[in-house]
Design a protein around this motif. Structure first.
Motif, mmCIF file in Angstrom:
data_model
loop_
_atom_site.group_PDB
_atom_site.id
_atom_site.type_symbol
_atom_site.label_atom_id
_atom_site.label_comp_id
_atom_site.label_asym_id
_atom_site.label_seq_id
_atom_site.Cartn_x
_atom_site.Cartn_y
_atom_site.Cartn_z
ATOM 1 N N MET A 218 0.812 -1.194 0.000
ATOM 2 C CA MET A 218 0.000 0.000 0.000
ATOM 3 C C MET A 218 0.850 1.250 0.000
ATOM 4 S SD MET A 218 -3.406 -0.727 2.234
ATOM 5 C CE MET A 218 -2.590 -1.249 3.706
ATOM 6 N N LYS A 219 2.080 1.124 0.385
ATOM 7 C CA LYS A 219 3.040 2.229 0.343
ATOM 8 C C LYS A 219 2.497 3.487 0.994
ATOM 9 C CE LYS A 219 5.533 0.360 -3.489
ATOM 10 N NZ LYS A 219 5.758 0.336 -4.888
ATOM 11 N N ASN A 220 2.019 3.340 2.233
ATOM 12 C CA ASN A 220 1.560 4.462 3.056
ATOM 13 C C ASN A 220 0.435 5.267 2.422
ATOM 14 O OD1 ASN A 220 3.497 3.706 4.898
ATOM 15 N ND2 ASN A 220 5.024 5.079 4.055
ATOM 16 N N SER A 221 -0.343 4.657 1.574
ATOM 17 C CA SER A 221 -1.433 5.373 0.931
ATOM 18 C C SER A 221 -2.708 5.250 1.747
ATOM 19 C CB SER A 221 -1.658 4.830 -0.476
ATOM 20 O OG SER A 221 -2.818 5.381 -1.021
ATOM 21 N N ILE A 222 -3.233 6.381 2.158
ATOM 22 C CA ILE A 222 -4.470 6.391 2.933
ATOM 23 C C ILE A 222 -5.631 5.912 2.062
ATOM 24 C CG2 ILE A 222 -6.115 7.902 4.092
ATOM 25 C CD1 ILE A 222 -3.737 9.478 5.133
ATOM 26 N N LYS A 223 -5.595 6.237 0.795
ATOM 27 C CA LYS A 223 -6.646 5.812 -0.119
ATOM 28 C C LYS A 223 -6.688 4.288 -0.216
ATOM 29 C CE LYS A 223 -8.078 6.461 -4.914
ATOM 30 N NZ LYS A 223 -7.714 7.095 -6.182
ATOM 31 N N GLN A 224 -5.533 3.657 -0.340
ATOM 32 C CA GLN A 224 -5.500 2.200 -0.419
ATOM 33 C C GLN A 224 -5.901 1.569 0.910
ATOM 34 O OE1 GLN A 224 -1.626 1.277 -1.982
ATOM 35 N NE2 GLN A 224 -2.438 1.117 -4.055
ATOM 36 N N ALA A 225 -5.543 2.199 2.016
ATOM 37 C CA ALA A 225 -5.963 1.689 3.325
ATOM 38 C C ALA A 225 -7.481 1.748 3.451
ATOM 39 C CB ALA A 225 -5.295 2.477 4.446
ATOM 40 N N ALA A 226 -8.086 2.809 2.955
ATOM 41 C CA ALA A 226 -9.553 2.933 3.003
ATOM 42 C C ALA A 226 -10.208 1.860 2.139
ATOM 43 C CB ALA A 226 -9.974 4.319 2.541
ATOM 44 N N ALA B 258 -10.208 -0.268 12.385
ATOM 45 C CA ALA B 258 -9.366 -1.001 11.434
ATOM 46 C C ALA B 258 -8.591 -0.022 10.542
ATOM 47 C CB ALA B 258 -10.223 -1.929 10.582
ATOM 48 N N PHE B 259 -9.274 0.984 10.030
ATOM 49 C CA PHE B 259 -8.618 1.972 9.178
ATOM 50 C C PHE B 259 -7.512 2.697 9.934
ATOM 51 C CE2 PHE B 259 -8.415 6.399 7.693
ATOM 52 C CZ PHE B 259 -7.948 6.181 6.405
ATOM 53 N N SER B 260 -7.797 3.093 11.163
ATOM 54 C CA SER B 260 -6.793 3.802 11.966
ATOM 55 C C SER B 260 -5.556 2.948 12.201
ATOM 56 C CB SER B 260 -7.393 4.208 13.308
ATOM 57 O OG SER B 260 -8.509 5.011 13.127
ATOM 58 N N LEU B 261 -5.763 1.688 12.541
ATOM 59 C CA LEU B 261 -4.622 0.809 12.789
ATOM 60 C C LEU B 261 -3.845 0.532 11.511
ATOM 61 C CD1 LEU B 261 -3.141 -0.688 15.037
ATOM 62 C CD2 LEU B 261 -4.481 -2.699 14.443
ATOM 63 N N MET B 262 -4.555 0.367 10.383
ATOM 64 C CA MET B 262 -3.867 0.139 9.103
ATOM 65 C C MET B 262 -2.983 1.326 8.741
ATOM 66 S SD MET B 262 -6.483 -1.628 6.463
ATOM 67 C CE MET B 262 -7.922 -2.365 7.185
ATOM 68 N N VAL B 263 -3.502 2.527 8.897
ATOM 69 C CA VAL B 263 -2.725 3.723 8.572
ATOM 70 C C VAL B 263 -1.532 3.841 9.515
ATOM 71 C CG1 VAL B 263 -2.790 6.244 8.554
ATOM 72 C CG2 VAL B 263 -4.643 4.950 7.508
ATOM 73 N N VAL C 182 4.684 3.036 10.180
ATOM 74 C CA VAL C 182 5.862 2.580 10.921
ATOM 75 C C VAL C 182 6.582 1.438 10.189
ATOM 76 C CG1 VAL C 182 5.020 3.325 13.166
ATOM 77 C CG2 VAL C 182 4.485 1.026 12.372
ATOM 78 N N HIS C 183 6.385 1.379 8.882
ATOM 79 C CA HIS C 183 7.071 0.414 8.016
ATOM 80 C C HIS C 183 6.805 -1.034 8.424
ATOM 81 C CE1 HIS C 183 8.941 3.818 6.183
ATOM 82 N NE2 HIS C 183 9.430 4.205 7.341
ATOM 83 N N ASN D 40 4.728 -4.569 7.486
ATOM 84 C CA ASN D 40 4.246 -5.222 6.278
ATOM 85 C C ASN D 40 2.772 -4.875 6.083
ATOM 86 O OD1 ASN D 40 3.230 -7.013 4.357
ATOM 87 N ND2 ASN D 40 4.690 -8.603 4.928
ATOM 88 N N THR D 41 2.427 -4.322 4.928
ATOM 89 C CA THR D 41 1.081 -3.807 4.718
ATOM 90 C C THR D 41 0.015 -4.899 4.722
ATOM 91 O OG1 THR D 41 1.436 -3.864 2.343
ATOM 92 C CG2 THR D 41 1.852 -1.781 3.474
ATOM 93 N N LYS D 42 0.360 -6.087 4.266
ATOM 94 C CA LYS D 42 -0.625 -7.177 4.270
ATOM 95 C C LYS D 42 -0.959 -7.590 5.698
ATOM 96 C CE LYS D 42 1.200 -8.721 -0.100
ATOM 97 N NZ LYS D 42 2.271 -7.767 -0.114
ATOM 98 N N PHE D 43 0.053 -7.675 6.537
ATOM 99 C CA PHE D 43 -0.185 -8.000 7.943
ATOM 100 C C PHE D 43 -0.848 -6.834 8.672
ATOM 101 C CE2 PHE D 43 3.147 -11.117 6.952
ATOM 102 C CZ PHE D 43 2.458 -12.265 7.340
ATOM 103 N N ALA D 44 -0.538 -5.615 8.250
ATOM 104 C CA ALA D 44 -1.200 -4.448 8.845
ATOM 105 C C ALA D 44 -2.693 -4.472 8.531
ATOM 106 C CB ALA D 44 -0.575 -3.156 8.326
ATOM 107 N N ALA D 45 -3.040 -4.861 7.312
ATOM 108 C CA ALA D 45 -4.452 -4.952 6.937
ATOM 109 C C ALA D 45 -5.148 -6.052 7.737
ATOM 110 C CB ALA D 45 -4.592 -5.214 5.447
ATOM 111 N N GLY D 46 -4.496 -7.186 7.897
ATOM 112 C CA GLY D 46 -5.066 -8.268 8.696
ATOM 113 C C GLY D 46 -5.219 -7.879 10.147
ATOM 114 N N ALA D 47 -4.192 -7.250 10.696
ATOM 115 C CA ALA D 47 -4.262 -6.808 12.093
ATOM 116 C C ALA D 47 -5.324 -5.730 12.275
ATOM 117 C CB ALA D 47 -2.898 -6.290 12.548
ATOM 118 N N GLY D 48 -5.454 -4.862 11.288
ATOM 119 C CA GLY D 48 -6.472 -3.819 11.364
ATOM 120 C C GLY D 48 -7.878 -4.395 11.365
#
Length: 136
Positions: A1-9, A67-72, A77-78, A80-88
């Motif tokens: 997602m490369k720190n993209s808020i749009k992709q996190a949403a 979920a969105f807040s945690l993903m962002v 904090v660098h 892994n975005t896939k795990f960040a999405a799962g954790a979110g």
């Protein structure tokens, strides 16, 4: 997602669409296995909000917002975005289960919460993969 808020949403929205579809699939499986058809809206809302929607309707928005807040945060904090999405996606359910365990109430049994938390993590992970593949 490369720190993209749009992709996190997009990831957050897709993960909750997949969780909603999973809840409906569970209802259909229950109907096929037992012949009992649980109330679709009530059962789905209980699974998605852990029953907190009965306190106030705002709890329908809490899981995706958390979920969105945690993903962002995790993407900043660098992590892994896939795990960040799962954790979110699983964060709300982990938080609610911890509250239930600490308070000693048995409103959400661990036997139900652990598979749902795991499933939410998987749906968040998969939604991140889908969003990256679609380049939304």
């Amino acid at each position: 997602m490369k720190n993209s808020i749009k992709q996190a949403a997009f990831t957050c929205i897709l993960s909750y669409i997949l969780l909603f579809a999973s809840a409906v699939a569970i209802i259909i499986i229950i109907k096929l296995l037992t012949g009992y058809f649980p109330p679709v809206i009530l059962f789905t809302l209980v699974l998605l909000t852990s029953g907190f929607f009965a306190i106030h309707p705002v709890f329908l928005l809490v899981p995706p917002v958390l979920a969105f807040s945690l993903m962002v945060f995790l993407s900043k904090v660098h992590f892994n975005t896939k795990f960040a999405a799962g954790a979110g996606a699983a964060s709300y359910y982990v938080l609610i289960e911890l509250i239930y365990l600490i308070s000693g109430t048995g409103d959400l049994p661990t036997e139900v919460a652990v598979p749902w938390i795991s499933w939410a993590f998987i749906m968040g992970f998969l939604s991140s993969l889908i969003v990256v593949k679609l380049k939304l």
